[in-house]
Design a protein around this motif. Structure first.
Motif, PDB file in Angstrom:
ATOM      1  N   VAL A   1      30.772  41.376  40.623  1.00 20.76           N
ATOM      2  CA  VAL A   1      31.426  41.671  41.994  1.00 20.76           C
ATOM      3  C   VAL A   1      32.283  40.398  42.260  1.00 20.76           C
ATOM      4  O   VAL A   1      33.123  40.176  43.409  1.00 20.76           O
ATOM      5  CB  VAL A   1      30.685  41.785  43.235  1.00 20.76           C
TER       6      VAL A   1
ATOM      7  N   ASP B   1      33.564  40.710  47.663  1.00 21.83           N
ATOM      8  CA  ASP B   1      33.718  41.556  48.806  1.00 21.83           C
ATOM      9  C   ASP B   1      32.550  42.281  49.140  1.00 21.83           C
ATOM     10  O   ASP B   1      32.556  43.055  50.261  1.00 21.83           O
ATOM     11  CB  ASP B   1      35.149  42.647  48.693  1.00 21.83           C
ATOM     12  N   SER B   2      31.719  42.523  48.046  1.00 22.78           N
ATOM     13  CA  SER B   2      30.250  43.041  48.290  1.00 22.78           C
ATOM     14  C   SER B   2      29.519  42.363  47.624  1.00 22.78           C
ATOM     15  O   SER B   2      29.410  41.469  46.838  1.00 22.78           O
ATOM     16  CB  SER B   2      30.507  44.550  47.834  1.00 22.78           C
TER      17      SER B   2
ATOM     18  N   LEU C   1      30.634  39.075  54.706  1.00 24.59           N
ATOM     19  CA  LEU C   1      31.707  39.372  53.689  1.00 24.59           C
ATOM     20  C   LEU C   1      33.151  39.059  54.272  1.00 24.59           C
ATOM     21  O   LEU C   1      33.170  39.591  55.410  1.00 24.59           O
ATOM     22  CB  LEU C   1      31.557  40.751  53.077  1.00 24.59           C
TER      23      LEU C   1
END
Length: 318
Positions: free
Chosen positions: A26, A19-20, A72
Motif C-alpha cells: 500500500v 491511502d490505506s 489517512l
C-alpha cells in the motif's frame, strides 16, 4: 524573521504515502507540495531514512495506527538524517546548512520533513549530527538508540552483570548489545544459528533461540544470569524467570508481561541520542548497514526489513 531556502512555496518533493493501512503493497511514492516550517520548527532536506519494525507495525491496521495518532492519508518511516534548509520564527539552535538527524513520526521517508526545533518530543525532533557520523548511520540512531537505552536503563547493567538479550541481532539489539558491553556487562545474545558470528562481532556470546534455551544459557553461564532484555516477544522473559532472574531486572520492548517493565523509547533519558552519536564518533559503537535502497524501491526495502532476519539496519537514500 523566518529564514528560508530559495525554493518557491509551490515547489514539490517526493514522499512515501499510504491511502490505506496495510503492508508494503500500500506504499506509494508521490510528488507532494513541500511542507513549510512554522513557528518553532525547522525544515530538513532529508538525505537518508532508516527503517524500523515500528514503521510497518503501527501502520498495519487502523486500530494500531490510531494509538499513534495516525490518520489517512499518512506518510511512512520515522528515522531521518539530512540538512536544515528552513528555520521558522522563534526556532533556535539551528541554521540553514546544519546537518541533523532525529525522528519525524511516520513521515520521514520524504524529501522534506518539518520538526520542532526544541527536540523535547520523541519522533518530532532534530539533533545536530557530529562530524564523524555519516548521514546513513545518523538515520539509524533515533528509534533503535532510544529504545535500547530505555531498556538498559530499566535493568541497569554493570560490570558484575551477565545480561541475556533476546533478539540480539535485530535493529534494537545492535545498540542494546554494544551499550551493555560499554557498561561493562557480559552479554549473551539469542539469535539463529547463522547469526552467531554476527553476534560475536557485536560483542555478545551467541546462543540459539528456541526449545532448550534455558539449558544452553546455563551451560554458557553456570554462575547465572542477572538481567534480561526481551527485544522480540516474551520467550526470553520466560527463560529469564526459569533462570531465577528477578522481574525487577527483566525488561521487554515488544510485549506486556505482568510484573515486568516494558521499555518505551519515547521515555529515554534526555541527551541519549547525543551520547550515542558521540560513541559512534569515538568508534565505541558501530551500526552495521545491512542494505541501502533508493526511495523508488521502498516495497523491497520494507519487505526485507519486515522479514526480521536482516542483520543490521536498512536505509533508504533520498
Amino acid at each position: 524573521m523566518q529564514t528560508q531556502s530559495e525554493r518557491p512555496r509551490t515547489a514539490s518533493g517526493r514522499a512515501v504515502q499510504m491511502d490505506s493501512f496495510g503492508g508494503p503493497e500500500v506504499l506509494n511514492v508521490r510528488e507532494v507540495l513541500e511542507p513549510q516550517a512554522g513557528p518553532g520548527q525547522v525544515r530538513v532536506r532529508v538525505t537518508a531514512a532508516g527503517l524500523n519494525p515500528m514503521d510497518w507495525l503501527m501502520t498495519a491496521d487502523a486500530d494500531t495506527a490510531a494509538r499513534f495518532g495516525l490518520t489517512l492519508p499518512t506518510g511512512f518511516g520515522t528515522d531521518y538524517a539530512g540538512v536544515v534548509d528552513q528555520v521558522g520564527d522563534g526556532a533556535s539552535g539551528f541554521a540553514p546548512g546544519d546537518r541533523v538527524f532525529g525522528g519525524a513520526l511516520s513521515c520521514a521517508i520524504a524529501d522534506f520533513v518539518v520538526v520542532d526545533s526544541s527536540g523535547e518530543t520523541a519522533a518530532n525532533e532534530a539533533h545536530h549530527t557530529p562530524d564523524g557520523v555519516d548521514d546513513r548511520t545518523a538515520a539509524t540512531l533515533t528509534i533503535a538508540g532510544r529504545t535500547a537505552s530505555a531498556a538498559l536503563d530499566a535493568v541497569a547493567p554493570g560490570p558484575d552483570d551477565t545480561v541475556l538479550i533476546g533478539g540480539a541481532g535485530g535493529g534494537v539489539g545492535v545498540f542494546a548489545v554494544q551499550l551493555a558491553r560499554i557498561s561493562g556487562a557480559r552479554v549473551i545474545g539469542t539469535g539463529s544459528a547463522t547469526s552467531a558470528d554476527y553476534l560475536r562481532d557485536l560483542g555478545a556470546e551467541p546462543v540459539t533461540y528456541g526449545d532448550g534455551l534455558a539449558d544452553r544459557v546455563r551451560a554458557l553461564a553456570p554462575d547465572g544470569v542477572t538481567a534480561a532484555i526481551d527485544l522480540h516477544g516474551t520467550d526470553t522473559v520466560h527463560v529469564a524467570r526459569e533462570l531465577d532472574v528477578p522481574d525487577s531486572r527483566i525488561c521487554t520492548i515488544a510485549a506486556q508481561v505482568d510484573g515486568v517493565v516494558a521499555a518505551n523509547g519515547a521515555n529515554a533519558a534526555p541527551g541519549v541520542l547525543e551520547e550515542i552519536a558521540r560513541l559512534v564518533v569515538e568508534g565505541r559503537l558501530r551500526v552495521p548497514i545491512a542494505a541501502i535502497f533508493p526511495i523508488d524501491q521502498i516495497h523491497a526495502a520494507v519487505e526485507l526489513q519486515a522479514g526480521r532476519h536482516v542483520k543490521g539496519k536498512v536505509v533508504i537514500d533520498l
